[in-house]
Design an enzyme around this catalytic site. Sequence first.
Site, PDB file in Angstrom:
ATOM      1  N   GLY A   3       0.818  -1.201   0.000  1.00 17.99           N
ATOM      2  CA  GLY A   3       0.000   0.000   0.000  1.00 17.99           C
ATOM      3  C   GLY A   3       0.853   1.253   0.000  1.00 17.99           C
ATOM      4  N   PHE A   4       0.200   2.385   0.029  1.00 26.84           N
ATOM      5  CA  PHE A   4       0.868   3.679  -0.029  1.00 26.84           C
ATOM      6  C   PHE A   4       1.850   3.866   1.139  1.00 26.84           C
ATOM      7  CE2 PHE A   4       0.029   8.102   1.709  1.00 26.84           C
ATOM      8  CZ  PHE A   4       1.090   8.695   1.047  1.00 26.84           C
ATOM      9  N   TYR A  10     -16.282   2.186   9.735  1.00 28.35           N
ATOM     10  CA  TYR A  10     -14.818   2.166   9.687  1.00 28.35           C
ATOM     11  C   TYR A  10     -14.236   2.631  11.017  1.00 28.35           C
ATOM     12  CZ  TYR A  10     -10.057   3.487   8.294  1.00 28.35           C
ATOM     13  OH  TYR A  10      -8.698   3.617   8.217  1.00 28.35           O
ATOM     14  N   LYS A  15     -12.019   0.272  13.620  1.00 34.86           N
ATOM     15  CA  LYS A  15     -10.649   0.606  14.038  1.00 34.86           C
ATOM     16  C   LYS A  15     -10.564   0.819  15.543  1.00 34.86           C
ATOM     17  CE  LYS A  15      -7.695   0.714  11.668  1.00 34.86           C
ATOM     18  NZ  LYS A  15      -6.862  -0.425  11.185  1.00 34.86           N
ATOM     19  N   LEU A  71      -0.605  -2.703   8.963  1.00 35.75           N
ATOM     20  CA  LEU A  71      -1.189  -1.604   8.204  1.00 35.75           C
ATOM     21  C   LEU A  71      -2.334  -2.063   7.313  1.00 35.75           C
ATOM     22  CD1 LEU A  71       2.032   0.303   6.994  1.00 35.75           C
ATOM     23  CD2 LEU A  71       0.897   0.407   9.216  1.00 35.75           C
ATOM     24  N   GLY A 130      -3.844  -2.169  -2.199  1.00 37.23           N
ATOM     25  CA  GLY A 130      -2.454  -1.881  -2.527  1.00 37.23           C
ATOM     26  C   GLY A 130      -2.179  -2.196  -3.985  1.00 37.23           C
ATOM     27  N   ALA A 138      -1.881   0.274  13.051  1.00 31.23           N
ATOM     28  CA  ALA A 138      -2.235   1.562  12.446  1.00 31.23           C
ATOM     29  C   ALA A 138      -3.730   1.787  12.587  1.00 31.23           C
ATOM     30  CB  ALA A 138      -1.832   1.586  10.974  1.00 31.23           C
ATOM     31  N   THR A 193     -12.501  -6.953   7.225  1.00 31.82           N
ATOM     32  CA  THR A 193     -11.073  -6.770   6.977  1.00 31.82           C
ATOM     33  C   THR A 193     -10.384  -6.178   8.200  1.00 31.82           C
ATOM     34  OG1 THR A 193     -11.389  -6.467   4.596  1.00 31.82           O
ATOM     35  CG2 THR A 193      -9.362  -5.587   5.550  1.00 31.82           C
TER      36      THR A 193
END
Length: 332
Positions: free
Chosen positions: A10-11, A149, A153, A76, A36, A117, A95
């Site tokens: 990923g970024f 989301y 998290k 991440l 990604g 993260a 996920t």
Amino acid sequence: MRVLITGGAGFIGSHLAEAYLGRGDEVFVLDDLSTGSIDNITHLRGRKGFHYSIESVHHAPTVAELVDQCDAVFHLAAAVGVRLIVESPVRTIETNVHGTEVVLAAANKKKKKVLIASTSEVYGLSADVPFREDGNLVLGPTTKGRWSYACSKAIDEFLALAYWRERKLPTIIVRLFNTVGPRQTGQYGMVVPTFVKQALTGRPLTIFGDGRQSRCFTHVRDVVGALVGLMDHPGAVGEVFNIGSSEEVTIQALAERVKERTGSNSPILHVPYEQAYGEGFEDMPRRVPDVGKVAGLIGYRPSRSLDAILDDVIGFFRDAPPAGARAGDLPA
């Protein structure tokens, strides 16, 4: 040191892999390429100490094998971006929550240090700005998928800290605030690459809502420096840290600055939230972190201004546009 980076294609993950390879460490990347891209790590393939596996973080045997080979884990891998959250809420929740469960369970067997993260999204609708790590989290109702989301998290954070308190697994939580830089795609709603690509191709810069919502943007290399510093510091274990910048800008002003720095004549177009994301969508009016805690522990200071960040992103898309930067990939 041998580090495992889930979501390493990923970024942020690809930049983190670069940093560790630059130190002479060994890097193992795990990514299923759902958000990604193999293009993000193509330049690392063949470098001494770099390994990658194309597999889901949900695949417990693969995760366990990689964790066993490493000294530390950066988790991440996650569903990211507002558009993905709104369009695929089941994928988002599964996920984020199940992937973290798999990683923590594998790490706990050998007590490998894990950095999770998280996101500024967990602060939700809190008006207590700037956000402090010990502040209250104020989420919207469960009937609005926008908050799935943030909730997922937050569960990741609770679980990681529970592993530390109950089972003595060394864990660290970082809440990232609008990380940007080269290789970031606007495919899932990230505003800076979206604005830059729109400006460079002469399309309207699309602002969702009235543009008065504000954000603080941080260069990915500053974020990576903080991640490495926290992983190296024993005082970070069992703690939560904001990582971001205090340079606040409204989305309207951001669009105007992108136009100015690209020399674009693109108009600025306002799109109602309902049109972009569906009826009942709620946004966070401000996202401003208090970074005093991470600064006090590892001396973290963002080194790049917003203009410098924009220039870096603009230069990246002008000089070496990836497949995601083609005009046909831009939002209409």
